[in-house]
Design a protein around this motif. Structure first.
Motif, mmCIF file in Angstrom:
data_model
loop_
_atom_site.group_PDB
_atom_site.id
_atom_site.type_symbol
_atom_site.label_atom_id
_atom_site.label_comp_id
_atom_site.label_asym_id
_atom_site.label_seq_id
_atom_site.Cartn_x
_atom_site.Cartn_y
_atom_site.Cartn_z
ATOM 1 N N GLU A 1 0.855 -1.183 0.000
ATOM 2 C CA GLU A 1 0.000 0.000 0.000
ATOM 3 C C GLU A 1 0.894 1.237 0.000
ATOM 4 O O GLU A 1 1.791 1.355 0.837
ATOM 5 C CB GLU A 1 -0.904 0.006 1.237
ATOM 6 C CG GLU A 1 -1.878 -1.149 1.291
ATOM 7 C CD GLU A 1 -2.669 -1.182 2.588
ATOM 8 O OE1 GLU A 1 -2.732 -0.148 3.282
ATOM 9 O OE2 GLU A 1 -3.209 -2.260 2.922
ATOM 10 N N CYS A 2 0.645 2.167 -0.912
ATOM 11 C CA CYS A 2 1.491 3.354 -1.069
ATOM 12 C C CYS A 2 0.846 4.560 -0.396
ATOM 13 O O CYS A 2 -0.314 4.885 -0.680
ATOM 14 C CB CYS A 2 1.711 3.660 -2.551
ATOM 15 S SG CYS A 2 2.267 2.248 -3.533
ATOM 16 N N TYR A 3 1.595 5.227 0.456
ATOM 17 C CA TYR A 3 1.139 6.438 1.135
ATOM 18 C C TYR A 3 2.143 7.539 0.803
ATOM 19 O O TYR A 3 3.234 7.590 1.386
ATOM 20 C CB TYR A 3 1.068 6.223 2.644
ATOM 21 C CG TYR A 3 0.056 5.179 3.063
ATOM 22 C CD1 TYR A 3 -1.189 5.548 3.560
ATOM 23 C CD2 TYR A 3 0.340 3.811 2.960
ATOM 24 C CE1 TYR A 3 -2.130 4.599 3.945
ATOM 25 C CE2 TYR A 3 -0.592 2.856 3.341
ATOM 26 C CZ TYR A 3 -1.828 3.256 3.830
ATOM 27 O OH TYR A 3 -2.747 2.308 4.210
ATOM 28 N N PHE A 4 1.793 8.405 -0.155
ATOM 29 C CA PHE A 4 2.739 9.404 -0.636
ATOM 30 C C PHE A 4 2.707 10.669 0.211
ATOM 31 O O PHE A 4 1.637 11.207 0.530
ATOM 32 C CB PHE A 4 2.443 9.751 -2.096
ATOM 33 C CG PHE A 4 2.758 8.636 -3.046
ATOM 34 C CD1 PHE A 4 4.068 8.370 -3.427
ATOM 35 C CD2 PHE A 4 1.739 7.821 -3.549
ATOM 36 C CE1 PHE A 4 4.358 7.328 -4.295
ATOM 37 C CE2 PHE A 4 2.030 6.780 -4.413
ATOM 38 C CZ PHE A 4 3.342 6.532 -4.794
ATOM 39 N N ALA A 5 3.886 11.166 0.574
ATOM 40 C CA ALA A 5 3.995 12.435 1.297
ATOM 41 C C ALA A 5 3.568 13.567 0.375
ATOM 42 O O ALA A 5 3.775 13.510 -0.843
ATOM 43 C CB ALA A 5 5.438 12.638 1.766
ATOM 44 N N ARG A 6 2.967 14.628 0.942
ATOM 45 C CA ARG A 6 2.393 15.714 0.134
ATOM 46 C C ARG A 6 2.974 17.072 0.529
ATOM 47 O O ARG A 6 3.493 17.250 1.640
ATOM 48 C CB ARG A 6 0.875 15.781 0.326
ATOM 49 C CG ARG A 6 0.133 14.470 0.416
ATOM 50 C CD ARG A 6 0.238 13.648 -0.846
ATOM 51 N NE ARG A 6 -0.552 12.433 -0.741
ATOM 52 C CZ ARG A 6 -1.716 12.243 -1.357
ATOM 53 N NH1 ARG A 6 -2.233 13.171 -2.117
ATOM 54 N NH2 ARG A 6 -2.366 11.096 -1.213
ATOM 55 N N ASP A 7 2.806 18.033 -0.368
ATOM 56 C CA ASP A 7 3.133 19.415 -0.034
ATOM 57 C C ASP A 7 1.878 20.094 0.526
ATOM 58 O O ASP A 7 0.847 19.449 0.752
ATOM 59 C CB ASP A 7 3.681 20.165 -1.252
ATOM 60 C CG ASP A 7 2.672 20.247 -2.407
ATOM 61 O OD1 ASP A 7 1.459 20.027 -2.178
ATOM 62 O OD2 ASP A 7 3.101 20.542 -3.540
ATOM 63 N N GLY A 8 1.956 21.414 0.745
ATOM 64 C CA GLY A 8 0.836 22.127 1.325
ATOM 65 C C GLY A 8 -0.409 22.126 0.474
ATOM 66 O O GLY A 8 -1.520 22.380 0.969
ATOM 67 N N ASN A 9 -0.249 21.825 -0.825
ATOM 68 C CA ASN A 9 -1.393 21.772 -1.732
ATOM 69 C C ASN A 9 -1.922 20.353 -1.924
ATOM 70 O O ASN A 9 -2.793 20.121 -2.772
ATOM 71 C CB ASN A 9 -1.011 22.369 -3.089
ATOM 72 C CG ASN A 9 -0.646 23.836 -2.989
ATOM 73 O OD1 ASN A 9 -1.327 24.600 -2.294
ATOM 74 N ND2 ASN A 9 0.427 24.241 -3.672
#
Length: 344
Positions: A102-110
């Motif tokens: 399962e992939c959980y991608f880190a995000r930016d403020g947007n």
């Protein structure tokens, strides 16, 4: 040893869970290329002087090769996508031999995916993998891409609700160790992962699997995972199975019901015993988190692993709790791990 401060209440834990679930619920789905990616095994075990360790390695390594990493839509509410790759030690069960993460991608403020280091998360023994998902989402919140690997006959890899039979249970043990090691190279080939920077984190059952998997080639030569974080696990796995309570007792009962004798069980467990190869761990890149009053994995088992791996006291973090109450430390543990990952 280093002691981690015990939380005064469950408020920090509740706030932390609320934060990571809110992030997942509000973030946009990342754009993922539909094409498959070609990965290559970097498995390269360094020279080993111990006859016992060489014998252990023989049953856990495989000839390195190229392999394909493909994509699938995520399970509802469980990550952004499913990444899949073939197990390097197949069992003959086609569904089980296709490893899922399962992939959980880190995000930016947007809410858009960023280029960042990654961590492979190895779940506990529970079939729902709830603790593994808390860690995956927690790392995601801390700006680290997280990939929750499904161990053999868990999640997507189980073709029915029935548990594997005796032979499959035997095969699953070394297969899990090999799958976790290949996961490092699968993740390194994926988009958004920064410069092949991949760490490893495992809890309870996942901690034992991670401890052995990280020994395959994670030595001072810099092979394997960048960092290894082992939580609520240790060495002398057979002793845990024989005398541990709760989860360990359930596993012991399952093995007994399979019809295996104590000698047969001991032989299986010995194939993946962490202490046989723990001297191969890099003590500068390995952290062990233990609970002083753990009745599933007693503290002495953790001490045995720390001593065999020659961990500095600052790398053996002890918590004033047991195998279950120790999870209230999660809001403190994950940011500490993420900080190490970001610092490389």
């Amino acid at each position: 040893m280093t002691y981690l401060r015990r939380p005064q209440s469950l408020l920090a834990f509740a706030v932390f869970l609320a934060a990571i679930w809110t992030l997942h619920a509000t973030a946009e789905m990342p754009h993922l290329p539909l094409k498959a990616f070609v990965a290559k095994d970097t498995l390269d075990p360094p020279r080993e002087d111990s006859d016992d360790a060489r014998d252990c390695l023989t049953g856990l390594v495989w000839p390195p090769s190229e392999f394909e990493v493909s994509w699938e839509a995520p399970l509802t509410g469980k990550g952004d996508a499913i990444a899949m790759f073939p197990s390097p030690i197949p069992s003959g069960d086609s569904r089980n031999d296709q490893v899922s993460m399962e992939c959980y991608f880190a995000r930016d403020g947007n809410g858009k995916p960023i280029t960042a280091p990654a961590v492979v998360v190895v779940h506990e023994s529970g079939s729902k993998m709830a603790v593994g998902r808390v860690f995956a989402r927690g790392f995601q919140t801390c700006g680290v891409h997280a990939f929750l690997i499904h161990l053999p006959y868990y999640g997507n890899r189980r073709s029915s609700e029935q548990r594997p039979d005796r032979k499959r249970l035997i095969d699953a043990i070394p297969q899990a160790v090999a799958d976790v090691r290949r996961a490092r190279d699968a993740v390194a080939a994926l988009p958004y992962v920064q410069d092949g920077r991949v760490s490893l984190q495992g809890t309870s059952l996942g901690g034992f699997v991670s401890a052995t998997s990280a020994c395959l080639d994670s030595g001072t030569d810099g092979c394997g995972y960048d960092n290894v974080f082992i939580l609520l696990a240790g060495g002398n796995l057979m002793k845990v199975i024989q005398s541990g309570r709760k989860d360990a007792a359930k596993f012991r009962q399952q093995l007994q019901q399979s019809g295996m004798t104590p000698d047969q069980i001991a032989a299986i467990v010995n194939r993946v015993e962490p202490l046989r190869m723990a001297h191969r761990l890099d003590p500068k890149r390995t952290w062990l988190y233990s609970a002083d009053f753990d009745q599933v994995v007693p503290i002495q088992n953790a001490i045995d692993l720390a001593q065999t791996a020659a961990l500095d006291p600052s790398h053996h973090v002890r918590m004033l709790g047991n195998h279950y109450s120790g999870f209230v430390y999660i809001p403190f543990v994950i940011p500490k791990m993420a900080k190490v990952i970001h610092q490389r």
